[in-house]
Write an enzyme that holds these catalytic residues in place. Sequence first.
Site, PDB file in Angstrom:
ATOM      1  N   ASP A   1       0.852  -1.184   0.000  1.00  0.00           N
ATOM      2  CA  ASP A   1       0.000   0.000   0.000  1.00  0.00           C
ATOM      3  C   ASP A   1       0.891   1.237   0.000  1.00  0.00           C
ATOM      4  O   ASP A   1       1.718   1.419   0.889  1.00  0.00           O
ATOM      5  CB  ASP A   1      -0.886  -0.006   1.242  1.00  0.00           C
ATOM      6  CG  ASP A   1      -1.572   1.330   1.464  1.00  0.00           C
ATOM      7  OD1 ASP A   1      -2.091   1.896   0.482  1.00  0.00           O
ATOM      8  OD2 ASP A   1      -1.581   1.806   2.610  1.00  0.00           O
TER       9      ASP A   1
ATOM     10  N   TYR B   1       1.710   9.946   1.461  1.00  0.00           N
ATOM     11  CA  TYR B   1       2.597   9.457   2.510  1.00  0.00           C
ATOM     12  C   TYR B   1       3.949  10.142   2.354  1.00  0.00           C
ATOM     13  O   TYR B   1       4.642   9.977   1.347  1.00  0.00           O
ATOM     14  CB  TYR B   1       2.813   7.945   2.425  1.00  0.00           C
ATOM     15  CG  TYR B   1       1.603   7.075   2.652  1.00  0.00           C
ATOM     16  CD1 TYR B   1       0.452   7.557   3.265  1.00  0.00           C
ATOM     17  CD2 TYR B   1       1.618   5.760   2.263  1.00  0.00           C
ATOM     18  CE1 TYR B   1      -0.641   6.742   3.475  1.00  0.00           C
ATOM     19  CE2 TYR B   1       0.532   4.931   2.470  1.00  0.00           C
ATOM     20  CZ  TYR B   1      -0.597   5.429   3.080  1.00  0.00           C
ATOM     21  OH  TYR B   1      -1.679   4.609   3.279  1.00  0.00           O
TER      22      TYR B   1
END
Length: 82
Positions: free
Chosen positions: A57, A62
């Site tokens: 993922d 991020y």
Amino acid sequence: MEYRLLGGSGFNVPVLTFGTGTFGGSNEFFKAWGSTDVKGATHLVDVCLEAGLTMFDSADVYSDGASEEVLGGAIRDRRIRY
């Protein structure tokens, strides 16, 4: 590793996914999550692949994209094998 069919796609995917939100640590917010570099990420990816886990993922949010860069560095030489 247990695999399941992904809808009607014909793809078998592992029941577990490894999240890469701890990769990068590009700013103070994400450093609190973690700041795994390419060397550390490579080790973690090795552990995952040895266990049969082949789904990761990642998201461009991020670490402001640094997570995907670190993951890319960790899988660079082996993407076609898996």
